[in-house]
Enzyme design. Structure first.
Site, short mmCIF file in Angstrom:
data_model
loop_
_atom_site.label_atom_id
_atom_site.label_comp_id
_atom_site.label_asym_id
_atom_site.label_seq_id
_atom_site.Cartn_x
_atom_site.Cartn_y
_atom_site.Cartn_z
N GLU A 111 0.85 -1.19 0.00
CA GLU A 111 0.00 0.00 0.00
C GLU A 111 0.89 1.25 0.00
O GLU A 111 2.00 1.23 0.53
CB GLU A 111 -0.86 -0.10 1.27
CG GLU A 111 -2.09 0.68 1.45
CD GLU A 111 -2.89 1.23 0.33
OE1 GLU A 111 -2.35 1.55 -0.74
OE2 GLU A 111 -4.09 1.45 0.56
N ASP A 112 0.42 2.30 -0.61
CA ASP A 112 1.19 3.55 -0.59
C ASP A 112 1.13 4.19 0.79
O ASP A 112 2.14 4.55 1.38
CB ASP A 112 0.72 4.54 -1.68
CG ASP A 112 -0.79 4.78 -1.67
OD1 ASP A 112 -1.52 4.15 -0.87
OD2 ASP A 112 -1.24 5.61 -2.48
N ASP A 115 -3.98 5.54 6.01
CA ASP A 115 -4.50 6.77 6.58
C ASP A 115 -5.52 6.38 7.66
O ASP A 115 -5.15 6.08 8.78
CB ASP A 115 -5.12 7.58 5.43
CG ASP A 115 -5.65 8.93 5.82
OD1 ASP A 115 -5.13 9.53 6.76
OD2 ASP A 115 -6.59 9.41 5.16
N LYS A 143 -0.08 7.13 8.71
CA LYS A 143 -0.41 8.31 9.53
C LYS A 143 -1.04 7.80 10.82
O LYS A 143 -2.27 7.62 10.87
CB LYS A 143 -1.42 9.20 8.80
CG LYS A 143 -0.93 9.86 7.53
CD LYS A 143 -2.06 10.70 6.93
CE LYS A 143 -1.69 11.34 5.63
NZ LYS A 143 -2.87 11.91 4.94
N PHE A 164 -1.90 15.95 4.29
CA PHE A 164 -1.99 15.42 2.93
C PHE A 164 -0.62 15.51 2.25
O PHE A 164 0.04 16.55 2.28
CB PHE A 164 -3.04 16.19 2.13
CG PHE A 164 -3.33 15.57 0.80
CD1 PHE A 164 -4.11 14.42 0.71
CD2 PHE A 164 -2.81 16.11 -0.36
CE1 PHE A 164 -4.37 13.84 -0.51
CE2 PHE A 164 -3.07 15.53 -1.60
CZ PHE A 164 -3.85 14.39 -1.67
N VAL A 165 -0.19 14.40 1.65
CA VAL A 165 1.13 14.36 0.98
C VAL A 165 1.01 13.90 -0.47
O VAL A 165 0.05 13.21 -0.83
CB VAL A 165 2.12 13.43 1.74
CG1 VAL A 165 2.53 14.01 3.08
CG2 VAL A 165 1.53 12.03 1.91
N ASP A 171 -0.84 11.16 -5.38
CA ASP A 171 -1.25 12.28 -6.23
C ASP A 171 -2.18 13.25 -5.53
O ASP A 171 -2.79 12.94 -4.52
CB ASP A 171 -2.00 11.75 -7.45
CG ASP A 171 -3.39 11.23 -7.07
OD1 ASP A 171 -3.49 10.38 -6.15
OD2 ASP A 171 -4.39 11.69 -7.67
N ARG A 177 2.46 12.38 -8.96
CA ARG A 177 2.90 10.99 -8.76
C ARG A 177 4.36 10.79 -9.16
O ARG A 177 5.03 9.91 -8.66
CB ARG A 177 2.05 10.03 -9.60
CG ARG A 177 0.60 9.95 -9.17
CD ARG A 177 -0.06 8.74 -9.86
NE ARG A 177 -1.51 8.82 -9.86
CZ ARG A 177 -2.30 8.42 -8.86
NH1 ARG A 177 -1.76 7.94 -7.76
NH2 ARG A 177 -3.61 8.50 -8.95
P1 5GP Z 1 -7.42 4.95 4.05
O1 5GP Z 1 -8.38 3.98 3.42
O2 5GP Z 1 -6.35 4.27 4.91
O3 5GP Z 1 -8.11 6.06 4.77
O4 5GP Z 1 -6.68 5.69 2.89
C1 5GP Z 1 -5.88 5.01 2.08
C2 5GP Z 1 -5.83 5.60 0.69
O5 5GP Z 1 -6.20 6.98 0.64
C3 5GP Z 1 -4.40 5.55 0.27
O6 5GP Z 1 -4.10 4.32 -0.35
C4 5GP Z 1 -4.29 6.74 -0.66
O7 5GP Z 1 -4.67 6.34 -1.95
C5 5GP Z 1 -5.29 7.73 -0.11
N1 5GP Z 1 -4.60 8.70 0.78
C6 5GP Z 1 -4.63 8.74 2.13
N2 5GP Z 1 -3.89 9.75 2.60
C7 5GP Z 1 -3.35 10.37 1.53
C8 5GP Z 1 -2.46 11.48 1.36
O8 5GP Z 1 -1.98 12.13 2.30
N3 5GP Z 1 -2.12 11.78 0.08
C9 5GP Z 1 -2.61 11.11 -1.00
N4 5GP Z 1 -2.21 11.52 -2.20
N5 5GP Z 1 -3.45 10.05 -0.89
C10 5GP Z 1 -3.81 9.69 0.36
MG MG Z 2 -3.66 3.68 -2.04
#
Ligand code: 5GP
Ligand code: MG
Length: 187
Positions: A111-112, A115, A143, A164-165, A171, A177
């Site tokens: 996973e990137d 969050d 995070k 947010f990054v 992106d 990206r």
């Molecule tokens: P989660 O489901 O854990 O809330 O969020 C995961 C997905 O939300 C990540 O895989 C990513 O695609 C997107 N995301 C969460 N935080 C960020 C951020 O700070 N920057 C960007 N570009 N995408 C984020």
């Molecule tokens: Mg993702």
């Protein structure tokens, strides 16, 4: 990473209406991804693991991570989406499903960023139904302050603030990206 004042304009990137400032350099990213690759090699070298990259954001990280893995492996992709602009939509959509057979495989989910943990939580539930031999998770970023869903991340590149990054695959509205380092939103 916080409380750092950047004065060099080249440390800033403008993407549409938003300004971002450098927070993790390309050099540091490369070093850390190598370290993660070494750890995964130690744990999975003889297991022919299946790396599953969650698209779109994880494609850059996954590409570097598999090349830092010293052993045989396979790669699959799944496309999940939960973000619109700079905010989570609160639901996870499967935009493109997995084509690989995962029964009895050692699966490494890539996973990137974790969050709220919603995306990974959703995907891990789905994976477990497919009876893999084992499942582990690796995230380039996490995070900790934003975590809502109880997900275990076995290998973490960097823990970052709840901001947010962009960069290194992540992106803002499709942009950023290709940045080789990581940039944080200037608020
Ligand atoms: P989660 O489901 O854990 O809330 O969020 C995961 C997905 O939300 C990540 O895989 C990513 O695609 C997107 N995301 C969460 N935080 C960020 C951020 O700070 N920057 C960007 N570009 N995408 C984020
Ligand atoms: Mg993702």
């Amino acid at each position: 990473m916080t409380n750092t004042t950047y004065t060099n304009p080249s440390d800033h990137v403008q993407l549409r209406d938003l300004l971002f400032v450098a927070c993790i350099t390309e050099t540091r990213v490369r070093e850390r991804v190598k370290e993660l690759g070494t750890m995964l090699t130690e744990d999975f070298k003889d297991k022919n693991p299946l790396f599953i990259s969650i698209l779109s954001g994880a494609f850059v990280f996954a590409a570097d991570l598999i090349r830092a893995f010293d052993g045989t492996c396979e790669v699959g992709f799944v496309r999940l989406a939960s973000y619109a602009g700079t905010h989570s939509t609160g639901s996870v959509q499967t935009v493109m499903g997995l084509e690989k057979e995962i029964k009895n495989r050692h699966v490494i989910v890539v996973e990137d960023i974790v969050d709220s943990g919603r995306t990974l939580h959703f995907f891990l539930d789905y994976l477990r139904e497919q009876q893999p031999a084992s499942v582990c998770t690796v995230a380039f970023l996490r995070k900790p302050e934003a975590l809502v869903f109880p997900v275990r991340v076995d290998y973490v590149g960097f823990d970052i603030d709840d901001r947010f990054v962009v960069g290194y695959g992540l992106d803002y509205d499709g942009l950023g990206r290709n940045l080789p380092g990581l940039y944080q939103l200037v608020s």
